[in-house]
Design an enzyme around this catalytic site. Structure first.
Site, PDB file in Angstrom:
ATOM      1  N   TRP A 119       0.852  -1.180   0.000  1.00  0.00           N
ATOM      2  CA  TRP A 119       0.000   0.000   0.000  1.00  0.00           C
ATOM      3  C   TRP A 119       0.901   1.247   0.000  1.00  0.00           C
ATOM      4  CZ3 TRP A 119      -0.362   3.877   3.790  1.00  0.00           C
ATOM      5  CH2 TRP A 119      -1.341   4.850   3.513  1.00  0.00           C
TER       6      TRP A 119
ATOM      7  N   ASP B 276     -15.858  12.257  -2.059  1.00  0.00           N
ATOM      8  CA  ASP B 276     -15.324  10.931  -1.736  1.00  0.00           C
ATOM      9  C   ASP B 276     -16.143  10.283  -0.624  1.00  0.00           C
ATOM     10  OD1 ASP B 276     -13.073   8.891  -0.958  1.00  0.00           O
ATOM     11  OD2 ASP B 276     -12.293   9.872  -2.750  1.00  0.00           O
ATOM     12  N   ASP B 277     -15.557   9.350   0.055  1.00  0.00           N
ATOM     13  CA  ASP B 277     -16.187   8.544   1.097  1.00  0.00           C
ATOM     14  C   ASP B 277     -16.898   9.411   2.151  1.00  0.00           C
ATOM     15  OD1 ASP B 277     -16.783   6.492   2.752  1.00  0.00           O
ATOM     16  OD2 ASP B 277     -14.737   5.797   3.043  1.00  0.00           O
TER      17      ASP B 277
ATOM     18  N   ARG C 251     -10.284  -2.947   7.722  1.00  0.00           N
ATOM     19  CA  ARG C 251     -10.882  -1.613   7.754  1.00  0.00           C
ATOM     20  C   ARG C 251     -12.324  -1.698   8.269  1.00  0.00           C
ATOM     21  NH1 ARG C 251     -12.077   3.211   3.455  1.00  0.00           N
ATOM     22  NH2 ARG C 251     -11.087   4.839   4.657  1.00  0.00           N
TER      23      ARG C 251
ATOM     24  N   LYS D 299     -16.022   7.252  -8.763  1.00  0.00           N
ATOM     25  CA  LYS D 299     -14.798   6.581  -8.303  1.00  0.00           C
ATOM     26  C   LYS D 299     -15.250   5.294  -7.631  1.00  0.00           C
ATOM     27  CE  LYS D 299     -10.938   7.420  -5.072  1.00  0.00           C
ATOM     28  NZ  LYS D 299     -10.380   8.444  -4.174  1.00  0.00           N
ATOM     29  N   TRP D 300     -14.835   4.156  -8.180  1.00  0.00           N
ATOM     30  CA  TRP D 300     -15.247   2.835  -7.668  1.00  0.00           C
ATOM     31  C   TRP D 300     -14.083   2.287  -6.866  1.00  0.00           C
ATOM     32  CZ3 TRP D 300     -19.357  -0.606  -9.998  1.00  0.00           C
ATOM     33  CH2 TRP D 300     -19.338  -1.899  -9.451  1.00  0.00           C
ATOM     34  N   ASP D 301     -14.275   2.244  -5.561  1.00  0.00           N
ATOM     35  CA  ASP D 301     -13.188   1.872  -4.652  1.00  0.00           C
ATOM     36  C   ASP D 301     -13.350   0.434  -4.168  1.00  0.00           C
ATOM     37  OD1 ASP D 301     -10.968   2.218  -3.040  1.00  0.00           O
ATOM     38  OD2 ASP D 301     -11.787   3.894  -1.893  1.00  0.00           O
ATOM     39  N   MET D 302     -12.308  -0.131  -3.584  1.00  0.00           N
ATOM     40  CA  MET D 302     -12.339  -1.505  -3.032  1.00  0.00           C
ATOM     41  C   MET D 302     -11.221  -1.567  -2.011  1.00  0.00           C
ATOM     42  SD  MET D 302     -11.014  -4.832  -3.346  1.00  0.00           S
ATOM     43  CE  MET D 302     -11.560  -6.492  -3.557  1.00  0.00           C
TER      44      MET D 302
ATOM     45  N   CYS E 130     -10.295   2.138  -8.358  1.00  0.00           N
ATOM     46  CA  CYS E 130      -9.407   2.442  -7.242  1.00  0.00           C
ATOM     47  C   CYS E 130      -9.483   1.253  -6.290  1.00  0.00           C
ATOM     48  CB  CYS E 130      -9.932   3.706  -6.554  1.00  0.00           C
ATOM     49  SG  CYS E 130      -9.158   4.088  -4.977  1.00  0.00           S
TER      50      CYS E 130
ATOM     51  N   ASP F 283      -2.414   5.764  -3.087  1.00  0.00           N
ATOM     52  CA  ASP F 283      -2.797   6.732  -2.055  1.00  0.00           C
ATOM     53  C   ASP F 283      -1.613   7.600  -1.669  1.00  0.00           C
ATOM     54  OD1 ASP F 283      -5.443   6.193  -1.904  1.00  0.00           O
ATOM     55  OD2 ASP F 283      -5.325   4.875  -0.164  1.00  0.00           O
TER      56      ASP F 283
HETATM   57  C1  DGJ Z   1      -9.085   4.566  -0.450  1.00  0.00           C
HETATM   58  C2  DGJ Z   1      -8.830   5.454  -1.635  1.00  0.00           C
HETATM   59  O1  DGJ Z   1      -7.632   5.119  -2.248  1.00  0.00           O
HETATM   60  C3  DGJ Z   1      -8.837   6.889  -1.173  1.00  0.00           C
HETATM   61  O2  DGJ Z   1      -8.541   7.736  -2.247  1.00  0.00           O
HETATM   62  C4  DGJ Z   1     -10.188   7.221  -0.583  1.00  0.00           C
HETATM   63  O3  DGJ Z   1     -11.163   7.148  -1.578  1.00  0.00           O
HETATM   64  C5  DGJ Z   1     -10.493   6.265   0.549  1.00  0.00           C
HETATM   65  N1  DGJ Z   1     -10.347   4.899   0.146  1.00  0.00           N
HETATM   66  C6  DGJ Z   1     -11.880   6.494   1.065  1.00  0.00           C
HETATM   67  O4  DGJ Z   1     -12.259   5.571   1.993  1.00  0.00           O
END
Ligand code: DGJ
Length: 743
Positions: free
Chosen positions: A201, A368-369, A445, A478-481, A528, A550
């Site tokens: 990471w 964002d989140d 998390r 933005k599709w995060d995981m 993402c 990040d």
């Molecule tokens: C991880 C992403 O890489 C960040 O940019 C941000 O969107 C956070 N998650 C939000 O929880």
């Protein structure tokens, strides 16, 4: 056609613009052998001798005992299992009839077609009938009834071959596929180095080169995603190969889940490469007549070192993998509120950021989140995709209208594959999380992973997302995981199909992205995964850009972006300017340096503009002006790596050439200053020998974007002698030069 079959020689001949790939059929048994892959050939007479069919002690027609030594060295095009080839197998099955797992394949038939079919449910390269030719060789195992279709597609305009495999159960009983590699390549004895992209990471895709010794070397992911740690890529490099010279073979897996990429050097120094879905945690049941489609591997051969390989991958991905209509467009310069506010925001704060941003020329606000459910921190609410109107002080539509009224677009964050144990969704459907009955599932998390192998789960999540997106003018997602898969259990799959979970998960996620894009065809999607944990060619098929890491520190980004650009075009690397001291490493770098580093990606900001000093703020309109003036060049040009801060910690340099425009851009960063040194001399690449170039300094700070240095230099001098570059005063200093061809 760039693929043909030479009947007499029993040889398949595949050509790309600069490489040749040969496959032979071994006379009596019909084994398929790898003959050659490398520099383009114009005459392949006698090539089949490379299969060494008459080499002692191979006398299978006289004495079957000797077959083991034959299997042990024969260069298989797709290796067998359990019958005497003791190197890595490509296919392992378990027959339900007798519990045995041996497979040995012989050639059955082949077909050469124009164009390239889709791989159902999977991302894959594509092209028209004029651009691509495909060879499908069908092999079978007469004992088990297993049929294997090996596909090879060559591209007229890219030095790459796309390989994939389809397995058909031609027997009367179910079989379990325990291992299905997508590609296997046996190369002749050579002393190779191996190059991989290792990471973690916040430090993804860092290049590592080492000698390939005897035995097996592998990189892999078992995290359910392609991962921060290892990348589904490896390259074999001749010992003398470097950036601009020598033989390089690159292998890249178009897949976003568990993978295995391995290189094996045998007792005879032959080298075998295998790449595919990781066999661990994989077991796929095939009923009679059913088939399994394995994902695609891209093969690139370059005789021009790593640089040649890089440019072939870039060409292929830009022309034949990324589908988005945004591919050839400047993306809106965005500001993302994550590093600005984390979870601590309301509409007022967001609008303050938006107002200030609009004044500076920023074009899109990305929320964002934290905008949904009770998401005031990362302990809860994933899965409850309802707008928190209290926090947003009104509906999402109202907020977006206000942002739009400022002349800005609006984007929104989701993490669709996740579920918080503290959520309404989990309360209603605890069995929708991936977990094993009787075992407390690991929280990462504070969240669990949704079982998106299940149709009803996908439906429910997409319905919520669609409702939110239809309620407001959201133009970017933005599709995060943010966590890996663990505790592999699905409440839905029968016991003998639990081994299908990881692959079905990836297929489910792909299907969700496909559905999202068909519902909102104009949406700009950015993938993402906790930064760059799922930055792979599979995801590029769905989104034209992926958040790179990040870690937004300019110095760290140099090596992350260098590793990423080794295989990916700059147009897909999400890169933003953030505040200092940097939130990941605490380093402070000049605002202009952060701007220049982010210019080599999609470009945007990840900070609170309302808190920025006036000195930094005035830089923003100038950076945006530079982005708009240069992005087409950066996005569409050819990439040449000139110096690496990985090798020498003090300097990073690359060049982007647009042959059609007769122009080049040189990006340089002095990471650390050295006392008492003369100017640097950097040999450039990709220019025209006989042309003359006028050199301009590009400024991200001054009123004028380009300043003529009144220096005119020939392409020959620039390439064979070098460009003289003055050393800046101080650490973390960037330079950007524009070369215009004037004759
Ligand atoms: C991880 C992403 O890489 C960040 O940019 C941000 O969107 C956070 N998650 C939000 O929880």
């Amino acid at each position: 056609m760039s693929i043909c079959y030479l009947e007499k020689e029993r040889l398949f001949w595949l050509d790309t613009p600069h490489s040749t790939y040969l496959i032979g059929i071994a006379a009596k048994e019909g084994f398929l052998g790898h003959v050659y892959y490398g520099q383009k050939l114009s005459d392949v007479s006698g090539a089949l001798s490379l299969l060494r069919l008459s080499e002692p002690p191979f006398t299978p027609d006289v004495n079957d005992r000797d077959r083991s030594s034959f299997f042990d060295a024969f260069p298989f095009e797709y290796s067998s299992n359990g019958v005497g080839d003791f190197r890595e197998s490509s296919l392992r099955i378990c027959c339900t009839k007798n519990g045995q797992d041996a497979v040995s394949l012989v050639y059955k038939k082949h077909e050469i077609q124009k164009g390239k079919g889709k791989l159902i449910g999977l991302p894959a390269t594509f092209g028209s009938e004029e651009e691509v030719t495909t060879l499908v060789i069908t092999c079978e195992d007469p004992v088990t009834g297993i049929v294997v279709e090996l596909s090879y597609s060559t591209f007229e305009d890219a030095d790459a071959i796309a390989r994939s495999v389809r397995i058909v159960n031609g027997s009367d009983d179910a079989v379990y596929l325990k291992k299905v590699m997508s590609a296997c390549l046996d190369l002749e004895a050579r002393d190779f180095d191996i190059l991989t992209l290792h990471g973690s990471w916040a430090r993804e895709r860092i290049q590592e080169r080492k000698p390939l010794g005897h035995g097996v070397f592998s990189v892999a992911s078992l995290r359910g995603e392609s991962s921060h740690q290892e990348h589904p890529f490896l390259a074999l490099m001749g010992k003398d190969a470097g950036q601009d010279r020598g033989d390089v073979y690159g292998f890249h897996f178009v897949y976003s889940g568990n993978f295995l990429a391995m290189a094996q050097r045998s007792q005879f120094d032959q080298v075998r490469i295998c790449m595919g879905i990781h066999p661990e945690n994989f077991c796929w049941k095939l009923d009679p007549g059913e088939s399994f489609q394995a994902p695609e591997v891209i093969l690139v051969y370059s005789s021009e070192g790593l640089g040649g390989m890089t440019r072939s991958f870039h060409d292929l991905y830009r022309r034949h993998l990324i589908r988005s209509s945004y591919l050839h467009k400047n993306r809106p310069v965005l500001i993302n509120n994550w590093e600005a506010t984390y979870f601590d925001f309301n509409a007022e704060k967001l609008l303050d950021i938006a107002k200030e941003s609009a004044k500076l020329g920023i074009e899109m606000l990305v929320l964002d989140d934290g905008w949904f459910g009770n998401r005031f921190d990362d302990n809860r609410s994933l899965g409850d995709w309802q707008v928190n109107e209290e926090k947003l002080q009104g509906s999402l539509g109202e907020l977006v209208s206000k942002v739009n009224a400022l002349g800005m677009k609006f984007g929104l964050w989701f993490e669709p594959e996740m579920i918080s144990p503290d959520s309404k969704l989990y309360e209603a459907h605890p069995d929708w999380a991936i977990q094993i009955q009787g075992r407390r599932a690991c929280r990462a998390r504070n969240q669990l992973v949704l079982d998106v192998t299940r149709g009803e789960v996908r439906e429910h999540i997409l319905a919520q997302i669609f409702e939110v997106l239809h309620s407001a003018n959201v133009e970017y997602v933005k599709w995060d995981m943010n966590r890996p898969l663990t505790d592999l259990g699905s409440a839905n799959l029968p016991a003998d199909r639990q081994g299908e979970l990881c692959h079905r998960y990836v297929l489910g996620m792909y299907e969700m992205q496909e559905r999202l894009l068909s519902e909102f065809p104009n949406l700009l999607l950015e993938n993402c995964s906790g930064g760059g944990g799922r930055f792979d060619p599979g995801m590029l098929y769905y989104s034209p850009q992926i958040w790179c890491s990040d870690d937004t520190d300019a110095v760290e980004r140099l090596r992350i972006q260098e590793g990423t650009a080794l295989v990916y075009p700059l147009s897909c690397m999400g890169a933003h300017v953030s505040v200092c001291p940097n939130h990941t490493v605490g380093r402070s770098t000049p605002f202009a340096t952060r701007g220049q580093v982010a210019l080599a990606g999609t470009f945007g900001y990840e900070l609170d503009v309302t808190k920025l000093s006036d000195e930094d703020k005035v830089c923003i309109p100038k950076q945006i002006r530079a982005y708009h003036a240069l992005n087409e060049h950066i996005r569409e040009g050819r990439y040449y790596r000139l110096a690496s801060s990985l090798e020498k910690r003090d300097f990073d340099c690359f060049e982007i050439v647009r042959e059609d425009e007769g122009a080049a851009l040189v990006f340089a960063t002095q990471v650390l200053a050295t006392p008492n040194m003369r100017s640097r001399c950097i040999p450039l690449q990709g220019l025209c020998e006989d042309a003359k170039y006028r050199i301009y300094e590009v400024s991200l700070e001054k009123e004028e974007l380009m300043e003529d240095t009144e220096n005119v230099v020939s392409g020959g001098i620039l390439m064979h002698a070098g460009l003289i570059l003055k050393r800046p005063w101080g650490d973390f200093k960037t330079q950007l030069l524009y070369l215009e061809r004037i004759s």
